[in-house]
Design a protein around this motif. Structure first.
Motif, PDB file in Angstrom:
ATOM      1  N   PHE A 356       0.831  -1.202   0.000  1.00 14.96           N
ATOM      2  CA  PHE A 356       0.000   0.000   0.000  1.00 14.96           C
ATOM      3  C   PHE A 356       0.868   1.257   0.000  1.00 14.96           C
ATOM      4  CE2 PHE A 356      -3.529   2.560   2.044  1.00 14.96           C
ATOM      5  CZ  PHE A 356      -4.482   2.323   1.061  1.00 14.96           C
ATOM      6  N   PRO A 357       1.506   1.571  -1.131  1.00 15.33           N
ATOM      7  CA  PRO A 357       2.411   2.724  -1.171  1.00 15.33           C
ATOM      8  C   PRO A 357       1.670   4.058  -1.231  1.00 15.33           C
ATOM      9  CG  PRO A 357       2.265   1.724  -3.333  1.00 15.33           C
ATOM     10  CD  PRO A 357       1.496   0.835  -2.408  1.00 15.33           C
ATOM     11  N   SER A 358       2.299   5.067  -0.652  1.00 10.68           N
ATOM     12  CA  SER A 358       1.785   6.432  -0.754  1.00 10.68           C
ATOM     13  C   SER A 358       2.247   7.043  -2.069  1.00 10.68           C
ATOM     14  CB  SER A 358       2.293   7.277   0.409  1.00 10.68           C
ATOM     15  OG  SER A 358       2.038   8.649   0.176  1.00 10.68           O
ATOM     16  N   VAL A 359       1.329   7.784  -2.733  1.00 11.73           N
ATOM     17  CA  VAL A 359       1.674   8.485  -3.969  1.00 11.73           C
ATOM     18  C   VAL A 359       1.547   9.999  -3.774  1.00 11.73           C
ATOM     19  CG1 VAL A 359       1.109   6.590  -5.528  1.00 11.73           C
ATOM     20  CG2 VAL A 359      -0.703   8.180  -4.822  1.00 11.73           C
ATOM     21  N   GLU A 360       1.609  10.429  -2.521  1.00 12.98           N
ATOM     22  CA  GLU A 360       1.459  11.848  -2.203  1.00 12.98           C
ATOM     23  C   GLU A 360       2.481  12.720  -2.942  1.00 12.98           C
ATOM     24  OE1 GLU A 360      -0.745  13.471  -0.640  1.00 12.98           O
ATOM     25  OE2 GLU A 360      -1.848  12.032   0.588  1.00 12.98           O
ATOM     26  N   LYS A 361       3.651  12.176  -3.194  1.00 14.44           N
ATOM     27  CA  LYS A 361       4.709  12.969  -3.851  1.00 14.44           C
ATOM     28  C   LYS A 361       4.344  13.376  -5.283  1.00 14.44           C
ATOM     29  CE  LYS A 361       8.499  10.812  -1.268  1.00 14.44           C
ATOM     30  NZ  LYS A 361       9.703   9.933  -1.373  1.00 14.44           N
ATOM     31  N   PHE A 396     -10.410   2.716   0.117  1.00  5.97           N
ATOM     32  CA  PHE A 396     -10.123   2.098   1.421  1.00  5.97           C
ATOM     33  C   PHE A 396     -10.110   3.130   2.552  1.00  5.97           C
ATOM     34  CE2 PHE A 396      -7.921  -0.131  -2.017  1.00  5.97           C
ATOM     35  CZ  PHE A 396      -8.474  -1.399  -1.912  1.00  5.97           C
ATOM     36  N   GLY A 397     -10.646   4.303   2.260  1.00  2.00           N
ATOM     37  CA  GLY A 397     -10.656   5.354   3.273  1.00  2.00           C
ATOM     38  C   GLY A 397      -9.304   5.968   3.501  1.00  2.00           C
ATOM     39  N   ALA A 398      -8.419   5.887   2.507  1.00  2.00           N
ATOM     40  CA  ALA A 398      -7.049   6.391   2.646  1.00  2.00           C
ATOM     41  C   ALA A 398      -6.617   7.092   1.365  1.00  2.00           C
ATOM     42  CB  ALA A 398      -6.091   5.259   2.993  1.00  2.00           C
ATOM     43  N   PRO A 399      -7.103   8.309   1.115  1.00  2.00           N
ATOM     44  CA  PRO A 399      -6.683   9.047  -0.085  1.00  2.00           C
ATOM     45  C   PRO A 399      -5.171   9.249  -0.092  1.00  2.00           C
ATOM     46  CG  PRO A 399      -8.556  10.115   0.978  1.00  2.00           C
ATOM     47  CD  PRO A 399      -8.064   9.065   1.935  1.00  2.00           C
ATOM     48  N   GLY A 400      -4.595   9.210  -1.292  1.00  2.89           N
ATOM     49  CA  GLY A 400      -3.156   9.431  -1.396  1.00  2.89           C
ATOM     50  C   GLY A 400      -2.340   8.157  -1.462  1.00  2.89           C
ATOM     51  N   TYR A 401      -3.027   6.998  -1.504  1.00  5.41           N
ATOM     52  CA  TYR A 401      -2.333   5.707  -1.565  1.00  5.41           C
ATOM     53  C   TYR A 401      -2.867   4.895  -2.745  1.00  5.41           C
ATOM     54  CZ  TYR A 401      -0.839   6.683   3.249  1.00  5.41           C
ATOM     55  OH  TYR A 401      -0.289   7.246   4.369  1.00  5.41           O
ATOM     56  N   LEU A 402      -2.151   3.832  -3.073  1.00  3.74           N
ATOM     57  CA  LEU A 402      -2.616   2.849  -4.041  1.00  3.74           C
ATOM     58  C   LEU A 402      -2.493   1.467  -3.422  1.00  3.74           C
ATOM     59  CD1 LEU A 402      -0.826   3.918  -7.368  1.00  3.74           C
ATOM     60  CD2 LEU A 402      -3.205   4.380  -6.740  1.00  3.74           C
ATOM     61  N   ARG A 403      -3.485   0.602  -3.689  1.00  2.25           N
ATOM     62  CA  ARG A 403      -3.329  -0.797  -3.283  1.00  2.25           C
ATOM     63  C   ARG A 403      -2.893  -1.609  -4.479  1.00  2.25           C
ATOM     64  NH1 ARG A 403      -7.848  -5.291  -1.842  1.00  2.25           N
ATOM     65  NH2 ARG A 403      -7.739  -5.443  -4.126  1.00  2.25           N
ATOM     66  N   LEU A 404      -1.767  -2.308  -4.298  1.00  3.17           N
ATOM     67  CA  LEU A 404      -1.244  -3.201  -5.322  1.00  3.17           C
ATOM     68  C   LEU A 404      -1.282  -4.621  -4.773  1.00  3.17           C
ATOM     69  CD1 LEU A 404      -0.094  -0.345  -6.022  1.00  3.17           C
ATOM     70  CD2 LEU A 404       1.927  -1.498  -6.909  1.00  3.17           C
ATOM     71  N   SER A 405      -1.947  -5.497  -5.479  1.00  2.76           N
ATOM     72  CA  SER A 405      -1.980  -6.905  -5.090  1.00  2.76           C
ATOM     73  C   SER A 405      -0.816  -7.635  -5.738  1.00  2.76           C
ATOM     74  CB  SER A 405      -3.300  -7.543  -5.521  1.00  2.76           C
ATOM     75  OG  SER A 405      -3.238  -8.951  -5.405  1.00  2.76           O
ATOM     76  N   PHE A 406      -0.086  -8.428  -4.937  1.00  2.78           N
ATOM     77  CA  PHE A 406       0.975  -9.240  -5.542  1.00  2.78           C
ATOM     78  C   PHE A 406       0.549 -10.711  -5.624  1.00  2.78           C
ATOM     79  CE2 PHE A 406       2.341  -8.114  -1.166  1.00  2.78           C
ATOM     80  CZ  PHE A 406       2.434  -9.357  -0.555  1.00  2.78           C
ATOM     81  N   ALA A 407      -0.761 -10.912  -5.797  1.00  6.38           N
ATOM     82  CA  ALA A 407      -1.288 -12.261  -6.011  1.00  6.38           C
ATOM     83  C   ALA A 407      -1.286 -12.593  -7.502  1.00  6.38           C
ATOM     84  CB  ALA A 407      -2.703 -12.364  -5.441  1.00  6.38           C
ATOM     85  N   SER A 408      -0.202 -12.251  -8.160  1.00  6.54           N
ATOM     86  CA  SER A 408      -0.013 -12.550  -9.580  1.00  6.54           C
ATOM     87  C   SER A 408       1.333 -13.248  -9.745  1.00  6.54           C
ATOM     88  CB  SER A 408      -0.038 -11.263 -10.416  1.00  6.54           C
ATOM     89  OG  SER A 408      -1.288 -10.620 -10.335  1.00  6.54           O
TER      90      SER A 408
END
Length: 427
Positions: A356-361, A396-408
């Motif tokens: 769940f990295p932040s992309v605020e930058k 997810f109630g967390a603006p400024g982030y992205l969820r990346l699934s590594f189930a690939s």
């Protein structure tokens, strides 16, 4: 003669006007206004929306890498699949027990004792159509109009919507990356009011992969020890924990068992998402209430799926170990690669299969003449321009982030990482 002609013409014109008026009315009428307030108040799952769009783009021939779905890429274990086939061949396709077949509830009881040191009888267990329905049943059984439900954020997208369906009020407590995405006892205490009825607790977390330690869980539970507040403990990812970290259920805390509803499923642990088998373990009075609701909704989950789930829970658990080992490799790979991207701020997950990295930058930056105003814009940019599907943190109630699934697969993750590096380097 002329007078009759005009009379007939006038009548025809009036009739045509009436037809046009009726057609216009039907064309202008917004039938969604007839929908219940309950439906209008609930949002569709954004993860499903993005996954559907990514699949559509793939069907159109685009080489999309999807990191949006929370679905293991492994096949269902052989013993489970064969048990499902055998159920069909043996004609096990009729109605069954409302709470789930006894054989499966026994397997769940044994699993809870074996893996979690939790003791529940078969009468304290209900099997449902997936973990999502299991949690919804518990909420519907407990929540009245206006009751407040505390939900730590980042949260799973469906938690607030489930509460809204029941007429309850979601009360969100935010915990950013600076808090390791975990709420504090002080935050929990501050959120409690006279209307608080329930806390929804999720560890390991979807979407962050973070785990609350036994100490942290005990401290949170002490806040509500003297209060009439129930807890849904969503333990969906308890078998997918990496390294030395251990899962701890709040139901193990002395004096809390009667107020804890443990929720789980076979979906993630055994790669059985489409089989739709989830379950609750809770005091019998609450299980009886959820059974009453289920009897009027779906009667019970698929008889075939229940046989498959029984085999998965009761059989050799080596498949779970192997899956967890592979997910740990992918976790390490994704954390290392994403940490090298200057535009991202990354926290290492301890469980599940999300990062769940932040992309605020990059929010506020311009790309190809368009300002990236929020994480939704960032996710749209990644999908449309670089063919990588992610889910914006807003869901997810967390603006400024992205969820990346590594189930690939490793190959798909390598492709995604390469594209993400190119995408963020160009901003």
């Amino acid at each position: 003669m002329i007078s009759n002609f005009f009379s007939v013409f006038y009548l025809c014109l009036t009739y045509v006007r009436q037809i046009i008026s009726k057609l216009s009315y039907k064309m202008l009428l917004d039938y969604t206004t007839f929908l219940s307030k309950r439906v209008q108040n609930v949002h569709e799952s954004q993860t499903l929306q993005i996954t559907t769009r990514a699949n559509k783009m793939k069907a159109e021939g685009l080489d999309v890498v999807s990191l949006s779905a929370g679905e293991p890429d492994f096949p269902t274990p052989d013993n489970a699949a064969k048990a499902g086939i055998a159920a069909i061949e043996q004609g096990f396709t009729k109605y069954g027990a409302n709470t789930g077949i006894l054989e499966l509830r026994k397997a769940i009881s044994e699993k809870l004792q074996r893996d979690n040191q939790l003791s529940y009888t078969t009468d304290e267990i209900i099997v449902s159509n997936g973990g999502k329905q299991a949690i919804t049943l518990a909420i519907l059984a407990l929540i009245n109009e206006g009751d407040e439900v505390i939900i730590p954020a980042p949260y799973w997208v469906s938690f607030p919507e489930m509460v809204k369906i029941a007429g309850g009020t979601p009360v969100v407590i935010s915990a950013p990356v600076s808090q390791d995405f975990k709420i504090s006892p002080a935050q929990l205490e501050a959120a409690i009011t006279s209307r608080t009825k329930l806390l929804i607790f999720n560890s390991p977390s979807n979407p962050t992969g973070k785990i609350y330690s036994e100490k942290e869980i005990r401290e949170l539970m002490e806040v509500i020890r003297e209060k009439n507040i129930f807890v849904i403990s969503d333990e969906m990812y308890e078998q997918l924990i990496f390294g030395e970290d251990k899962h701890f259920s709040p139901a193990l805390i002395e004096g809390f068992r009667d107020r804890i509803i443990v929720s789980n499923a076979v979906s993630k642990t055994y790669s059985m998402t489409g089989w739709r088998i989830g379950y609750l373990a809770a005091p019998k009075w609450l299980i009886d209430a959820t059974a009453k609701l289920q009897s009027q909704m779906t009667t019970h989950p698929s008889s075939i799926s229940q046989k498959a789930a029984t085999a998965a829970l009761s059989g050799d658990q080596t498949v779970v170990f192997n899956m967890r080992k592979e997910f740990e490799w992918r976790r390490d790979y994704m954390f290392l690669e994403l940490s090298a991207i200057e535009a991202l701020t990354v926290s290492k997950p301890e469980g599940a299969f999300y990062i769940f990295p932040s992309v605020e930058k990059v929010i506020g930056q311009s790309i190809e003449g368009k300002i990236l105003e929020n994480s939704v814009d960032v996710a749209e940019y990644l999908l449309s321009k670089h063919l990588v599907a992610t889910v914006p943190g807003d869901a997810f109630g967390a603006p400024g982030y992205l969820r990346l699934s590594f189930a690939s697969s490793r190959e798909e993750l390598a492709k995604a990482v390469s594209r993400l590096k190119t995408a963020f380097a160009s901003i």
